[in-house]
Write an enzyme that holds these catalytic residues in place. Structure first.
Site, PDB file in Angstrom:
ATOM      1  N   TYR A   1       0.848  -1.195   0.000  1.00  0.00           N
ATOM      2  CA  TYR A   1       0.000   0.000   0.000  1.00  0.00           C
ATOM      3  C   TYR A   1       0.884   1.246   0.000  1.00  0.00           C
ATOM      4  O   TYR A   1       1.928   1.268   0.659  1.00  0.00           O
ATOM      5  CB  TYR A   1      -0.897   0.026   1.237  1.00  0.00           C
ATOM      6  CG  TYR A   1      -1.890  -1.108   1.326  1.00  0.00           C
ATOM      7  CD1 TYR A   1      -3.234  -0.903   1.034  1.00  0.00           C
ATOM      8  CD2 TYR A   1      -1.492  -2.381   1.714  1.00  0.00           C
ATOM      9  CE1 TYR A   1      -4.154  -1.940   1.120  1.00  0.00           C
ATOM     10  CE2 TYR A   1      -2.396  -3.423   1.796  1.00  0.00           C
ATOM     11  CZ  TYR A   1      -3.725  -3.193   1.500  1.00  0.00           C
ATOM     12  OH  TYR A   1      -4.628  -4.223   1.584  1.00  0.00           O
TER      13      TYR A   1
ATOM     14  N   LYS B   1      -4.052  -4.385  -9.870  1.00  0.00           N
ATOM     15  CA  LYS B   1      -2.776  -4.096  -9.221  1.00  0.00           C
ATOM     16  C   LYS B   1      -1.639  -4.453 -10.163  1.00  0.00           C
ATOM     17  O   LYS B   1      -1.852  -5.136 -11.162  1.00  0.00           O
ATOM     18  CB  LYS B   1      -2.639  -4.870  -7.907  1.00  0.00           C
ATOM     19  CG  LYS B   1      -3.629  -4.414  -6.845  1.00  0.00           C
ATOM     20  CD  LYS B   1      -3.726  -5.387  -5.722  1.00  0.00           C
ATOM     21  CE  LYS B   1      -4.764  -4.923  -4.722  1.00  0.00           C
ATOM     22  NZ  LYS B   1      -6.084  -4.689  -5.318  1.00  0.00           N
TER      23      LYS B   1
ATOM     24  N   HIS C   1      -6.024   1.858  -1.124  1.00  0.00           N
ATOM     25  CA  HIS C   1      -6.078   0.507  -1.658  1.00  0.00           C
ATOM     26  C   HIS C   1      -4.658   0.062  -1.998  1.00  0.00           C
ATOM     27  O   HIS C   1      -3.761   0.877  -2.208  1.00  0.00           O
ATOM     28  CB  HIS C   1      -6.956   0.447  -2.913  1.00  0.00           C
ATOM     29  CG  HIS C   1      -8.413   0.644  -2.630  1.00  0.00           C
ATOM     30  ND1 HIS C   1      -9.184  -0.305  -2.003  1.00  0.00           N
ATOM     31  CD2 HIS C   1      -9.242   1.691  -2.890  1.00  0.00           C
ATOM     32  CE1 HIS C   1     -10.422   0.138  -1.883  1.00  0.00           C
ATOM     33  NE2 HIS C   1     -10.484   1.353  -2.414  1.00  0.00           N
TER      34      HIS C   1
END
Length: 315
Positions: free
Chosen positions: A247, A286, A255
């Protein structure tokens, strides 16, 4: 950072190969000052049958414990051994000191409760006490009285005054007043009532030791330290398919941006792993981060760490 936090030593209890922190102040300190979140593993006293919201203790990675040791802000204690040793050798002075610390905690809890109660009463005072309507004042008008009615009113007033005087005389004769005020009434001695508490730690019972059992070195420690030093917060990454979830700040506010895996410098990485990890990272919105550190040699210490990000661009 305050001077008390500069000198703070976090106690990490090693129990059955796990690194646990039981003090809530230590948990807040390492999260705020060192960016370590870790994982809560204890049950909530209010609802122990669920596992969605967990409480103390906080379980650290071995990387977390090693990093705190290297920064000299924590020590690792062999908890079972220290407790058994201390309980067997506890003298009267140590026992009294422990009981006094419990009493101090109870007084603190009572003060906090009284303050919260006073604030609540002051806040809801107006709501509990409705406003009384103001009585209206009626001005009587003077009416002319006849002679007969005036005599009747005077007689009624005289009769009421006589009855009131007789009532006063009877009450004074039947219940004489006590005039002896030399000895004021004594209040009974009330024992101090303090709320019962359950101590969450036994730090007051055992001494602040500095024993540091060996912490096994993981291959992921260099990458973990590399990310932590750059302000990233790290949590377990199993739910996203990696070793770590990374993070850019506190997970309460952000997020995760990366799912990270650590590899050895000379470790062979199958191409299929790169493709699947890149696709998986893109699927959960991601980037897949991979990194490794150059090993130490006879001529030099451990070298630089290199990290790369992989994203699946599509067909």
């Amino acid at each position: 950072m305050s001077s008390t936090e500069d000198d703070r030593q976090v106690r990490i209890s090693k129990i059955a190969g796990r690194y646990l922190v039981f003090d809530i102040d230590d948990v807040a300190y390492i999260r705020r000052q060192h960016g370590i979140c870790a994982v809560f593993t204890g049950t909530m006293p209010q609802n122990p049958t669920q596992n969605v919201f967990l409480g103390l203790p906080l379980e650290l990675y071995a990387e977390d414990a090693k990093m705190l040791l290297d920064r000299k802000v924590a020590y690792i204690a062999d908890d079972p051994l220290e407790h058994l040793t201390q309980l067997k050798s506890m003298d009267d002075e140590t026992r009294k000191s422990y009981l006094q610390s419990i009493k101090t905690q109870r007084r603190t809890a009572q003060l906090v409760f009284n303050e919260a109660k006073a604030q609540s009463m002051a806040k809801h005072k107006d709501k509990r006490k409705p406003k009384q309507p103001q009585p209206s004042v009626v001005v009587p008008t003077e009416l002319p009285l006849s002679a007969s009615s005036a005599d009747g009113v005077a007689a009624a007033v005289d009769q009421e005054e006589e009855g009131g005087a007789e009532f006063l005389l009877e009450s004074s004769s039947s219940k004489p007043l006590k005039t002896d005020a030399s000895t004021p009434p004594q209040k009974p001695l009330v024992k101090e009532k303090l709320p019962a508490i359950t101590p969450t730690t036994s730090n007051a019972m055992i001494s602040n030791g500095t024993s540091n059992p060996d912490v096994e070195n993981h291959t992921a420690l260099p990458l973990y330290s590399y990310l932590n030093e750059r302000g990233y917060f790290i949590t377990p990454g199993l739910r996203f398919g990696g070793d770590f979830s990374v993070y850019p700040g506190d997970p309460f506010r952000y997020h995760a941006h990366y799912m990270a895996n650590s590899y050895g410098w000379d470790e062979k990485i199958p191409m299929l792993d790169l493709v699947t990890s890149g696709r998986l990272g893109t699927a959960v919105k991601k980037s897949f981060l991979m990194g490794g550190q150059k090993p130490a040699t006879e001529d030099s210490e451990a070298g630089e760490l290199r990290a790369f990000c992989i994203e699946w661009a599509g067909m």
